[in-house]
Design an enzyme around this catalytic site. Structure first.
Site, PDB file in Angstrom:
ATOM      1  N   SER A  71       3.404  -3.284   4.669  1.00 62.62           N
ATOM      2  CA  SER A  71       3.555  -4.656   4.190  1.00 62.62           C
ATOM      3  C   SER A  71       4.943  -4.828   3.603  1.00 62.62           C
ATOM      4  CB  SER A  71       2.506  -4.980   3.108  1.00 62.62           C
ATOM      5  OG  SER A  71       1.199  -4.886   3.605  1.00 62.62           O
ATOM      6  N   SER A 122      -0.110  -5.735   8.545  1.00 62.08           N
ATOM      7  CA  SER A 122       0.915  -5.893   7.516  1.00 62.08           C
ATOM      8  C   SER A 122       0.684  -7.149   6.693  1.00 62.08           C
ATOM      9  CB  SER A 122       2.306  -5.964   8.180  1.00 62.08           C
ATOM     10  OG  SER A 122       3.328  -5.944   7.215  1.00 62.08           O
ATOM     11  N   GLY A 123       0.905  -7.030   5.386  1.00 70.10           N
ATOM     12  CA  GLY A 123       0.929  -8.193   4.517  1.00 70.10           C
ATOM     13  C   GLY A 123       2.371  -8.618   4.316  1.00 70.10           C
ATOM     14  N   ASN A 147       7.740  -1.906   2.889  1.00 65.91           N
ATOM     15  CA  ASN A 147       6.723  -0.906   3.222  1.00 65.91           C
ATOM     16  C   ASN A 147       6.145  -1.232   4.600  1.00 65.91           C
ATOM     17  OD1 ASN A 147       4.998   1.360   2.284  1.00 65.91           O
ATOM     18  ND2 ASN A 147       3.351  -0.138   2.389  1.00 65.91           N
ATOM     19  N   TYR A 180       0.832  -1.213   0.000  1.00 72.52           N
ATOM     20  CA  TYR A 180       0.000   0.000   0.000  1.00 72.52           C
ATOM     21  C   TYR A 180       0.860   1.254   0.000  1.00 72.52           C
ATOM     22  CZ  TYR A 180      -3.378   3.463   1.719  1.00 72.52           C
ATOM     23  OH  TYR A 180      -4.167   4.579   1.876  1.00 72.52           O
TER      24      TYR A 180
END
Length: 367
Positions: free
Chosen positions: A242, A280-281, A212, A140
């Site tokens: 993420s 978070s991914g 990120n 993102y």
């Protein structure tokens, strides 16, 4: 001017790197970028400012025919997307390039990559009942980019794919990493590699990250609590980012081994301090370019694959952790300051190299 990387600054990351200290040290791997930086001021959805892009990874380069790319997938925390991984989990391979972009551009990246595959592998798609399931991942960038304006177009994805090449890899504010934030500093794209010996032969492990993630207080470099010594100009109340980690190698591995390699990315990112935040991914893919063979539709009933004994993997796991960690720090060191658009007007600063070196000297990490 190209910024200095971790080793250029004298940071003593362990392990022997390949020629470029990049994912492109894995023979055959090509990487391309499209970077879009346009406009200033408060956000107007659909008009900008735009600070985004696409990163394209071609594990086998621009070959005329598709071949299985053996792979394994692991999600440490699933607040993110990586398409194509259901088949990776079931079959142990994928056939496409990998593209990384922003969260709201996964669809167009998937569409454009499918188009590229149909064009690139035209004879296979015209003669066989094949289907494309590209691997598209995201993080993102809405703090720095008009993400809701969906500025990534088909042409941007195609340009990243067509521009992919071997050699040195750009880092920081490039490609999908353009608008990313890492440990509340400017983040983005980072890469590193390691050379490992397997049965007396040298092989390569390469990593590329789109970083990120993380809060400033967590940031740790080579065991030094750097973030606690650099408390100024924080921008987040809680972790909301993420990280995508792509690991490539020319070591022959089975899919279950590649999944185990992908898991080690969690340890690699943990070395810089993150516990893997709830929002978070943290999504990881590992692939091997070894064991080249035709697509299953054109292959015989019985197949053979070469692979390393599971009991010999400890040096491989160690190299993966090292390269992931160094990739994150390279992303931080290459990034350049940007101004936020939501909220408007804050600075997301690039990490100060001189201040970082002062702290590292304080802890006797460098001379």
């Amino acid at each position: 001017m190209t910024k200095k990387r971790a080793r250029d600054l004298g940071l003593p990351f362990p392990g022997k790197t390949g020629e470029f200290n990049a994912l492109t040290d894995v023979p055959g791997v090509e990487i391309g970028f499209t970077t879009i930086i346009e406009g200033e001021g408060p956000v107007v959805i659909g008009k900008g400012p735009v600070r985004t892009g696409v990163t394209a990874i071609l594990p086998r380069g621009k070959k005329d025919g598709m071949q299985p790319i053996w792979a394994g997938f692991y999600s440490l925390n699933g607040n993110g997307e990586m398409t194509g991984v259901h088949w990776v989990n079931d079959a142990g391979y994928f056939l496409s390039p990998i593209c990384i972009t922003n969260t709201h551009s996964v669809g167009i990246a998937h569409h454009a990559t499918t188009k590229w595959m149909i064009q690139q592998y035209g004879e296979q798609f015209s003669q066989e009942h094949l289907w494309a399931m590209p691997v598209i991942a995201e993080t993102y960038d809405g703090v720095l980019n008009d993400i809701n304006g969906q500025h990534i177009l088909e042409e941007h994805v195609l340009s990243a794919l067509e521009s992919a090449k071997t050699g040195p890899v750009a880092e920081g504010n490039v490609g999908g990493g353009t608008g990313m934030i890492c440990y509340e500093f400017k983040g983005g794209t980072g890469t590193s590699s390691r050379i490992v010996s397997v049965n007396g032969e040298e092989h390569h492990i390469g990593v590329l990250v789109q970083a990120n993630f993380g809060l400033r207080d967590w940031l740790t470099i080579l065991g030094v609590p750097v973030g606690k010594h650099m408390p100024k100009e924080k921008i987040l109340d809680k972790e909301q980012g993420s990280i995508i980690v792509i690991i490539g190698t020319d070591i022959p591995m089975l899919p279950h081994q590649l999944r185990r390699v992908a898991k080690r990315a969690a340890i690699g990112i943990g070395r810089s301090g993150t516990p893997g935040g709830n929002s978070s991914g943290d999504i990881f893919l590992a692939f091997s370019t070894a064991n080249e063979m035709d697509i299953p539709q054109k292959s015989p009933d019985s197949l053979k694959m070469k692979f390393v004994n599971d009991d010999r993997f400890d040096p491989i796991y160690e190299a993966v952790c090292q390269a992931v960690d160094e990739s994150v720090i390279n992303a931080l060191l290459a990034a350049e300051t940007m101004t936020t658009i939501k909220p408007f007007g804050q600075k997301v600063h690039a990490i100060d190299h001189e201040e970082l070196l002062r702290i590292m000297r304080q802890y006797n990490r460098i001379g």
